[in-house]
Enzyme design. Sequence first.
Site, PDB file in Angstrom:
ATOM      1  N   HIS A  46      -1.449   0.691   7.738  1.00 25.91           N
ATOM      2  CA  HIS A  46      -1.908   0.803   6.360  1.00 25.91           C
ATOM      3  C   HIS A  46      -1.658   2.220   5.865  1.00 25.91           C
ATOM      4  O   HIS A  46      -1.853   3.192   6.598  1.00 25.91           O
ATOM      5  CB  HIS A  46      -3.399   0.471   6.286  1.00 25.91           C
ATOM      6  CG  HIS A  46      -3.958   0.496   4.901  1.00 25.91           C
ATOM      7  ND1 HIS A  46      -3.456  -0.289   3.875  1.00 25.91           N
ATOM      8  CD2 HIS A  46      -4.975   1.218   4.355  1.00 25.91           C
ATOM      9  CE1 HIS A  46      -4.145  -0.048   2.769  1.00 25.91           C
ATOM     10  NE2 HIS A  46      -5.063   0.864   3.034  1.00 25.91           N
ATOM     11  N   CYS A  52       0.835  -1.209   0.000  1.00 25.36           N
ATOM     12  CA  CYS A  52       0.000   0.000   0.000  1.00 25.36           C
ATOM     13  C   CYS A  52       0.867   1.255   0.000  1.00 25.36           C
ATOM     14  O   CYS A  52       0.476   2.284  -0.563  1.00 25.36           O
ATOM     15  CB  CYS A  52      -0.948  -0.013   1.195  1.00 25.36           C
ATOM     16  SG  CYS A  52      -0.168  -0.385   2.775  1.00 25.36           S
TER      17      CYS A  52
END
EC number: 3.4.19.12
Length: 608
Positions: free
Chosen positions: A308, A53
């Site tokens: 994340h 990510c």
Amino acid sequence: RNCKGNPNCLVGIGEHIWLGEIDENSFHNIDDPNCERRKKNSFVGLTNLGATCYVNTFLQVWFLNLELRQALYLCPSTCSDYMMGDGIQEEKDYEPQTICEHLQYLFALLQNSNRRYIDPSGFVKALGLDTGQQQDAQEFSKLFMSLLEDTLSKQKNPDVRNIVQQQFCGEYAYVTVCNQCGRESKLLSKFYELELNIQGHKQLTDCISEFLKEEKLEGDNRYFCENCQSKQNATRKIRLLSLPCTLNLQLMRFVFDRQTGHKKKLNTYIGFSEILDMEPYVEHKGGSYVYELSAVLIHRGVSAYSGHYIAHVKDPQSGEWYKFNDEDIEKMEGKKLQLGIEEDLAEPSKSQTRKPKCGKGTHCSRNAYMLVYRLQTQEKPNTTVQVPAFLQELVDRDNSKFEEWCIEMAEMRKQSVDKGKAKHEEVKELYQRLPAGAEPYEFVSLEWLQKWLDESTPTKPIDNHACLCSHDKLHPDKISIMKRISEYAADIFYSRYGGGPRLTVKALCKECVVERCRVLRLKNQLNEDYKTVNNLLKATVKGNDGFWVGKSSLRSWRQLALEQLDEQDGDTDQSNGKMNGSTLNKGNVENLCVDGCELHHKIANTSF
């Protein structure tokens, strides 16, 4: 609920899902392929390959730097080797050979793909990144920019060769002033981002001021002055000499913890404005140093080793903000336009500080780790970044593959729906005709009927072999797992699905029924004999009459007889009365069960 062991009960075998009206979407597990299609006037996402990510966020930020995108499109490509005549070799997939070619192809797909998201695995593989391990995002940004600059430095076109320096490179000087003689020495250095300490600060401007703050060199840290030819007290500070078009500000959220020996994340709020005037911080005044915020890179999570990464990025053409979260892209407007604000992945603790109030044009974030500012200009951004013809042809080919896939998925969906509707009609028609009543009937296994009513599995031919005895007839003990259905329904089942053997009203095996009855009678007789023996044992033996019998035999004779009968019963299930290697001596069982006296003698003799 189905009645266990009742062959006439046809309720609760799975028919409930078919009765009544059914949503046709329940007939398939294929999502609408149009859900994978890019929406009008939206951006294209990037697949998260496991822990990539952080790569996806930087790719989206770089893609929306129009000058960088335009320069990369101007790079010469080895794609000509892939082209044949006037078009692309249909049988070969295009494989970029360099980092620039990977970026070119990715950017072209992000610009003109029909897909909702694309796969960046070729780019990630070319960089040698471990898709299962999250890397330091700030370190990745530095290393990749260095690699890109080195790769582009070999280009002949100056607009391509110098694009990294023009967009991201600034210059500052380490200035040291001797307190004794006042001599000033400078050490020039280029930078692609400013690394700002956030500990103890609440505002971005405070972080910048500390970065440029004067430092005293005293004691053991004194400076060797070449003019004085000795160590002297001095001051040192950083002077910003020039700033790039794109100013990357790294907020040092991930710091080394000396107590634990590991990195930790600083979850403190930092305020920043959408407009940043850098003129007070540069050495040469009078230039254009007003920047506007163009991207906020965010790390969700409380740990430096997990979490994340997402990005809030401003579209340079429309001026609207978007949230880039791997495959998902969302327009930020209204109440959603809170830059740098994302919910934490972990439960917030009570000790966490509350979010400070922010005025108009300012934002506060405890998760932002990089702020990207663009130099304000009077000129409107170039909105005509055209994809080169050779790249557009590759994109068109990928779009054609996507359209073919959509058609294939839609056809599969349609076929599944058609089959489901046909099955629905079949079940509604046949389930009402399943009960046999007084008409001719047949036996079908409950398992097959349940699979016939199971929408998730295709119906296979009927297989009744597991219910047969050694005489190839219906075993009486298998009646509990069979269902009695009408001959009309059976005819349709066998005509549509095949299989066998068919078990009609005459299929029940008489020989097995007789054997089963015989064993049941013996068991009943054994219970009577057990009571008789117990009464006989209560009588007192006078004189020398009677026999010595082992206590174990007296306790277990009934159990031994039952086991012998059960063993016979079990073997009958498998071989219909035939033991493995021999035949059961029925006389033994019968002699055991004649009467109490015979049993007593038999046991006594056996014991001795």
